[in-house]
Enzyme design. Structure first.
Site, mmCIF file in Angstrom:
data_model
loop_
_atom_site.group_PDB
_atom_site.id
_atom_site.type_symbol
_atom_site.label_atom_id
_atom_site.label_comp_id
_atom_site.label_asym_id
_atom_site.label_seq_id
_atom_site.Cartn_x
_atom_site.Cartn_y
_atom_site.Cartn_z
ATOM 1 N N LYS A 13 0.832 -1.211 0.000
ATOM 2 C CA LYS A 13 0.000 0.000 0.000
ATOM 3 C C LYS A 13 0.866 1.261 0.000
ATOM 4 C CE LYS A 13 -1.922 -0.975 3.983
ATOM 5 N NZ LYS A 13 -1.213 -2.222 4.330
ATOM 6 N N ARG A 88 -9.154 1.474 9.177
ATOM 7 C CA ARG A 88 -8.744 0.112 9.493
ATOM 8 C C ARG A 88 -9.756 -0.599 10.376
ATOM 9 N NH1 ARG A 88 -2.875 0.804 8.945
ATOM 10 N NH2 ARG A 88 -1.821 -1.123 9.447
ATOM 11 N N ARG A 127 11.934 -5.928 4.536
ATOM 12 C CA ARG A 127 11.778 -4.473 4.375
ATOM 13 C C ARG A 127 12.820 -3.723 5.182
ATOM 14 N NH1 ARG A 127 6.083 -1.782 5.337
ATOM 15 N NH2 ARG A 127 6.229 -2.853 7.335
ATOM 16 N N ARG A 160 11.977 -1.951 10.847
ATOM 17 C CA ARG A 160 10.926 -1.489 11.763
ATOM 18 C C ARG A 160 10.751 -2.472 12.906
ATOM 19 N NH1 ARG A 160 5.774 0.311 8.172
ATOM 20 N NH2 ARG A 160 4.708 -0.899 9.772
ATOM 21 N N ARG A 171 0.038 -8.596 13.670
ATOM 22 C CA ARG A 171 -0.565 -7.630 12.741
ATOM 23 C C ARG A 171 -1.505 -8.321 11.760
ATOM 24 N NH1 ARG A 171 4.718 -5.248 10.546
ATOM 25 N NH2 ARG A 171 3.466 -3.980 9.135
HETATM 26 P P1 AP5 Z 1 4.974 -1.540 1.793
HETATM 27 O O1 AP5 Z 1 4.597 -0.720 0.609
HETATM 28 O O2 AP5 Z 1 5.734 -0.892 2.880
HETATM 29 O O3 AP5 Z 1 3.657 -2.295 2.341
HETATM 30 P P2 AP5 Z 1 2.432 -1.734 3.182
HETATM 31 O O4 AP5 Z 1 1.203 -2.411 2.678
HETATM 32 O O5 AP5 Z 1 2.427 -0.246 3.212
HETATM 33 O O6 AP5 Z 1 2.829 -2.365 4.583
HETATM 34 P P3 AP5 Z 1 2.875 -1.751 6.058
HETATM 35 O O7 AP5 Z 1 3.530 -2.828 6.898
HETATM 36 O O8 AP5 Z 1 3.493 -0.400 6.119
HETATM 37 O O9 AP5 Z 1 1.393 -1.681 6.363
HETATM 38 P P4 AP5 Z 1 0.771 -1.724 7.708
HETATM 39 O O10 AP5 Z 1 -0.630 -1.448 7.296
HETATM 40 O O11 AP5 Z 1 0.965 -2.906 8.556
HETATM 41 O O12 AP5 Z 1 1.591 -0.641 8.535
HETATM 42 P P5 AP5 Z 1 1.337 0.883 8.831
HETATM 43 O O13 AP5 Z 1 2.623 1.576 8.673
HETATM 44 O O14 AP5 Z 1 0.152 1.400 8.106
HETATM 45 O O15 AP5 Z 1 5.778 -2.833 1.257
HETATM 46 C C1 AP5 Z 1 6.302 -3.778 2.164
HETATM 47 C C2 AP5 Z 1 7.663 -4.284 1.629
HETATM 48 O O16 AP5 Z 1 7.444 -4.976 0.399
HETATM 49 C C3 AP5 Z 1 8.677 -3.183 1.318
HETATM 50 O O17 AP5 Z 1 9.942 -3.646 1.628
HETATM 51 C C4 AP5 Z 1 8.543 -2.963 -0.205
HETATM 52 O O18 AP5 Z 1 9.755 -2.521 -0.772
HETATM 53 C C5 AP5 Z 1 8.159 -4.355 -0.672
HETATM 54 N N1 AP5 Z 1 7.244 -4.341 -1.819
HETATM 55 C C6 AP5 Z 1 6.199 -3.489 -2.023
HETATM 56 N N2 AP5 Z 1 5.565 -3.815 -3.174
HETATM 57 C C7 AP5 Z 1 6.214 -4.904 -3.683
HETATM 58 C C8 AP5 Z 1 6.032 -5.714 -4.853
HETATM 59 N N3 AP5 Z 1 5.021 -5.454 -5.711
HETATM 60 N N4 AP5 Z 1 6.877 -6.750 -5.062
HETATM 61 C C9 AP5 Z 1 7.883 -7.029 -4.172
HETATM 62 N N5 AP5 Z 1 8.113 -6.290 -3.055
HETATM 63 C C10 AP5 Z 1 7.287 -5.245 -2.813
HETATM 64 O O19 AP5 Z 1 0.930 0.811 10.382
HETATM 65 C C11 AP5 Z 1 1.847 0.456 11.378
HETATM 66 C C12 AP5 Z 1 1.163 0.428 12.730
HETATM 67 O O20 AP5 Z 1 0.614 1.735 13.019
HETATM 68 C C13 AP5 Z 1 -0.056 -0.504 12.836
HETATM 69 O O21 AP5 Z 1 0.314 -1.843 13.137
HETATM 70 C C14 AP5 Z 1 -0.849 0.148 13.962
HETATM 71 O O22 AP5 Z 1 -0.280 -0.124 15.211
HETATM 72 C C15 AP5 Z 1 -0.654 1.642 13.666
HETATM 73 N N6 AP5 Z 1 -1.698 2.158 12.761
HETATM 74 C C16 AP5 Z 1 -1.505 2.644 11.501
HETATM 75 N N7 AP5 Z 1 -2.685 3.034 10.965
HETATM 76 C C17 AP5 Z 1 -3.632 2.779 11.916
HETATM 77 C C18 AP5 Z 1 -5.039 2.944 11.936
HETATM 78 N N8 AP5 Z 1 -5.727 3.444 10.884
HETATM 79 N N9 AP5 Z 1 -5.700 2.580 13.065
HETATM 80 C C19 AP5 Z 1 -5.030 2.081 14.147
HETATM 81 N N10 AP5 Z 1 -3.692 1.891 14.176
HETATM 82 C C20 AP5 Z 1 -2.997 2.240 13.065
#
Ligand code: AP5
Length: 218
Positions: A13, A88, A127, A160, A171
């Site tokens: 994402k 979420r 990552r 991270r 998660r």
């Molecule tokens: P990446 O693009 O970073 O994936 P992502 O879907 O953004 O994954 P996240 O882990 O960041 O999502 P998340 O929803 O768990 O975490 P968030 O930061 O929102 O890609 C991942 C890896 O794959 C990278 O290394 C990339 O290079 C690689 N990649 C990407 N595309 C690829 C492809 N096509 N092919 C191969 N490799 C690829 O949230 C973190 C924490 O914050 C949560 O756990 C929670 O505690 C809190 N939080 C955030 N938002 C909320 C909310 N709305 N409500 C409550 N808590 C929240």
């Protein structure tokens, strides 16, 4: 263009939100990035959020809803936005609907990225992230030009704290229980777009750009 990127952790994402926001000149709002900034700056909110994030749980709805409401009021969102990782939970989706209705605007699309669990774990465990500018890399799929250094700002990259195996499992469990119900929620409202996120970053971006083309204003 006003879109939400939905999907399990690690489906790509954030990677695609960066590219679409840059291409379409709209704002990217990532609640994960906003919360990590607050943790890094050791604000009261950041200190509260850290304990949830480290263990892979969701930060309370009221906290993230407040953050997003504030961001949406920013002039940078006037031309549109990509919401990455928000909503979420159903209460977050309802709050978003209320905020947008009060502004007289609506969402165009909800993109649900689909990737196998095996690929998700491989993506998350490889990552590497920049603690300063939040750029993300992958040791195999998207390596930085210089090993361990951010291409964008030159900062040393980190893993991270929630990309550890136990936090990843938590998660994914939290996603299944609290976020997956949003797929049906948006499907019932006729807004959902299912997108295969399993190809390379370029291939996924190409499909995404085609699907979102009708909503682009540039
Ligand atoms: P990446 O693009 O970073 O994936 P992502 O879907 O953004 O994954 P996240 O882990 O960041 O999502 P998340 O929803 O768990 O975490 P968030 O930061 O929102 O890609 C991942 C890896 O794959 C990278 O290394 C990339 O290079 C690689 N990649 C990407 N595309 C690829 C492809 N096509 N092919 C191969 N490799 C690829 O949230 C973190 C924490 O914050 C949560 O756990 C929670 O505690 C809190 N939080 C955030 N938002 C909320 C909310 N709305 N409500 C409550 N808590 C929240």
């Amino acid at each position: 263009m006003r879109v939400v990127f939905l999907g399990a952790p690690g489906v790509g994402k954030g990677t695609q939100a960066d590219r679409i926001a840059a291409k379409c000149l709209v704002a990217k709002i990532s609640t994960g990035d906003l919360l990590r900034e607050a943790v890094r700056d050791q604000t009261t909110l950041g200190l509260e959020a850290k304990r949830y994030m480290d263990q892979g749980s969701l930060v309370p709805d009221a906290v993230v809803i407040g953050l997003v409401r504030e961001k949406l009021a920013d002039p940078s969102c006037a031309k549109g936005f990509v919401l990455d990782g928000f909503p979420r939970t159903i209460p977050q989706a309802e709050a978003l609907g209320t905020v947008l209705t009060s502004k007289g605007i609506a969402l165009d699309r909800i993109v649900n990225f689909q990737v196998s669990r095996e690929d998700i774990v491989r993506r998350l465990s490889g990552r590497r992230s920049c603690p300063k500018c939040q750029a993300t890399f992958h040791v195999d799929f998207a390596p930085p030009k210089v090993d361990g250094i951010c291409d964008r700002c030159g900062e040393p990259l980190i893993q991270r704290s929630d990309d550890r195996r136990d936090a990843i499992e938590m998660r994914l469990k939290v996603y299944d229980e609290q976020t997956a119900p949003l797929v049906r929620y948006y499907q019932e409202r006729g807004l959902l777009l299912q997108l295969d996120g399993s190809g390379s970053v370029d291939v996924v971006f190409q499909h995404l750009s085609q699907e979102l083309a009708p909503h682009q204003v540039t």
